[in-house]
Design a protein around this motif. Structure first.
Motif, PDB file in Angstrom:
ATOM      1  N   UNK A 290     -10.013 -49.276  -0.688  1.00 10.17           N
ATOM      2  CA  UNK A 290     -11.409 -49.690  -0.541  1.00 10.17           C
ATOM      3  C   UNK A 290     -12.209 -49.357  -1.787  1.00 10.17           C
ATOM      4  N   UNK A 291     -11.823 -48.290  -2.509  1.00 11.55           N
ATOM      5  CA  UNK A 291     -12.487 -47.946  -3.767  1.00 11.55           C
ATOM      6  C   UNK A 291     -11.800 -48.604  -4.959  1.00 11.55           C
ATOM      7  N   UNK A 292     -10.477 -48.726  -4.897  1.00  7.78           N
ATOM      8  CA  UNK A 292      -9.717 -49.271  -6.022  1.00  7.78           C
ATOM      9  C   UNK A 292      -9.986 -50.755  -6.248  1.00  7.78           C
ATOM     10  N   UNK A 293      -9.982 -51.543  -5.176  1.00  4.37           N
ATOM     11  CA  UNK A 293     -10.032 -52.994  -5.332  1.00  4.37           C
ATOM     12  C   UNK A 293     -11.302 -53.482  -6.053  1.00  4.37           C
ATOM     13  N   UNK A 294     -12.502 -53.053  -5.678  1.00  3.75           N
ATOM     14  CA  UNK A 294     -13.673 -53.532  -6.412  1.00  3.75           C
ATOM     15  C   UNK A 294     -13.682 -53.081  -7.867  1.00  3.75           C
ATOM     16  N   UNK A 295     -13.228 -51.847  -8.146  1.00  6.48           N
ATOM     17  CA  UNK A 295     -13.153 -51.381  -9.530  1.00  6.48           C
ATOM     18  C   UNK A 295     -12.150 -52.222 -10.319  1.00  6.48           C
ATOM     19  N   UNK A 296     -11.056 -52.578  -9.661  1.00  7.61           N
ATOM     20  CA  UNK A 296     -10.039 -53.406 -10.305  1.00  7.61           C
ATOM     21  C   UNK A 296     -10.619 -54.773 -10.683  1.00  7.61           C
ATOM     22  N   UNK A 297     -11.317 -55.426  -9.767  1.00  2.00           N
ATOM     23  CA  UNK A 297     -11.877 -56.752 -10.051  1.00  2.00           C
ATOM     24  C   UNK A 297     -12.884 -56.697 -11.198  1.00  2.00           C
ATOM     25  N   UNK A 298     -13.648 -55.630 -11.253  1.00  6.52           N
ATOM     26  CA  UNK A 298     -14.632 -55.486 -12.328  1.00  6.52           C
ATOM     27  C   UNK A 298     -13.953 -55.318 -13.686  1.00  6.52           C
ATOM     28  N   UNK A 299     -12.963 -54.438 -13.761  1.00  2.56           N
ATOM     29  CA  UNK A 299     -12.303 -54.183 -15.039  1.00  2.56           C
ATOM     30  C   UNK A 299     -11.447 -55.364 -15.486  1.00  2.56           C
ATOM     31  N   UNK A 300     -10.783 -56.050 -14.566  1.00  2.00           N
ATOM     32  CA  UNK A 300      -9.975 -57.200 -14.947  1.00  2.00           C
ATOM     33  C   UNK A 300     -10.860 -58.348 -15.428  1.00  2.00           C
TER      34      UNK A 300
END
Length: 353
Positions: A290-300
């Motif tokens: 739940x914390x990883x996925x939004x951070x991942x989309x932002x950085x990618x």
């Protein structure tokens, strides 16, 4: 200096392909549910494969070319008998033909045992067929782990029964380059499908965050040219595992122990980012995702080039689709949903808005 003599330009009769004059055999591919179209697309590229009906076809010559298919999990040779029930295969003529059929597959594949897969395989008839084949083939019958997988089923387009014999002792998805395994490792057939559907471009700069044992890296490296490719993972064991598999595949790809969300790379560094995100069971947790996925989309989004693509495979479908609805930086479409190992992950192709 005299000019070199050239042969007279008399037309020669084309000799054709010798394989086309050899007897053809019927085959059928097995694909992971959801990836049938990928396997069929690859099959259409096989020279001399003919009379294609989905994943069923006829092919002359040596079957080795078929065992190099990467979008299917298995390839079977098929033969049908005009018998109303499996008991008919125990007739003297039918049993002799069945034995000869399976012996030819064993000569090619080098199988060391066999097993039957059929409805009612514990029945007295199936037990008798297994006993007869064990003697005739001189192969031990191993009901659970037999290398020669023999399927019996009613004929698809006729009144009889057909027998399917898997050409290889192991599934095609069990790649020979996989010398290192890790929990939660991606099925290589799915990795192949992700790359084919993402689009294969020689000029791509490719990034594989959270690369694990390197399945996505190896499968892309084997597909053909690319401009650059790198994989990262925070686990030193995963990095070493990926490097071992790449060496076994005979490919050189940079794999580094780096956090995918803190690479320090400049914006728009990659044209294709492809990732098998943690599913929250064997790898990761639902709370962590739940914390990883939004951070991942932002950085990618930062690392992806203007016309680049992001490909994501995940089993956290509700979470991922909710995040897509709540943002306006990516447009996305579903590539496929596949059934594998008791899971139903989905793959998505994203592009920048």
């Amino acid at each position: 200096m005299p000019r070199p003599r050239t042969a007279p330009s008399t037309p020669r009769k084309s000799q054709g392909d010798h394989r086309a004059r050899q007897p053809a055999h019927e085959y059928v591919l097995e694909a992971l549910p959801g990836l049938e179209a990928v396997a069929e697309g690859e099959l259409r590229m096989v020279p001399l494969a003919r009379d294609l009906r989905g994943l069923r076809f006829w092919y002359p010559g040596e079957p080795g070319r078929l065992t190099r298919l990467r979008g299917a999990v298995a390839v079977y040779r098929v033969r049908a008998w005009d018998v109303p029930r499996p008991r008919g295969l125990l007739g003297h003529q039918q049993l002799g033909e069945l034995t000869a059929f399976l012996e030819e597959v064993v000569r090619f594949g080098g199988h060391r045992s066999f097993r039957l897969a059929a409805a009612g395989r514990e029945s007295s008839v199936m037990t008798r067929i297994a006993e007869e084949l064990q003697t005739a083939l001189n192969l031990p019958h191993d009901p659970e782990e037999g290398e020669l997988l023999v399927r019996l089923r009613p004929q698809e387009d006729g009144p009889g029964w057909e027998v399917l014999a898997r050409l290889t002792p192991r599934p095609l998805s069990a790649r020979p380059w996989r010398v290192c395994n890790m929990g939660g490792g991606l099925n290589a057939t799915i990795a192949y499908a992700l790359h084919k559907l993402a689009g294969q471009r020689d000029e791509d700069r490719i990034f594989n965050p959270m690369s694990g044992s390197g399945t996505l890296l190896v499968e892309r490296a084997l597909l053909g040219p690319y401009d650059a490719m790198v994989g990262v993972d925070t686990s030193p064991q995963a990095v070493e595992c990926a490097r071992a598999n790449l060496r076994a595949a005979g490919r050189e790809v940079e794999v580094a122990q780096v956090d995918a969300l803190e690479t320090g790379l400049p914006p728009r560094s990659f044209d294709l980012i492809v990732s098998d995100l943690p599913w929250g069971d064997a790898v990761g947790t639902h709370g962590g995702n739940a914390a990883l996925y939004p951070a991942f989309l932002t950085e990618m989004h930062r690392l992806c080039s203007r016309q680049g693509r992001l490909v994501v495979l995940t089993h956290e479908i509700k979470l991922f689709e909710r995040l897509l609805r709540e943002q306006d930086r990516w447009h996305a479409r579903e590539l496929f949903q596949v059934y594998s190992g008791g899971h139903h992950p989905r793959a998505y192709l994203l592009g920048k808005r």
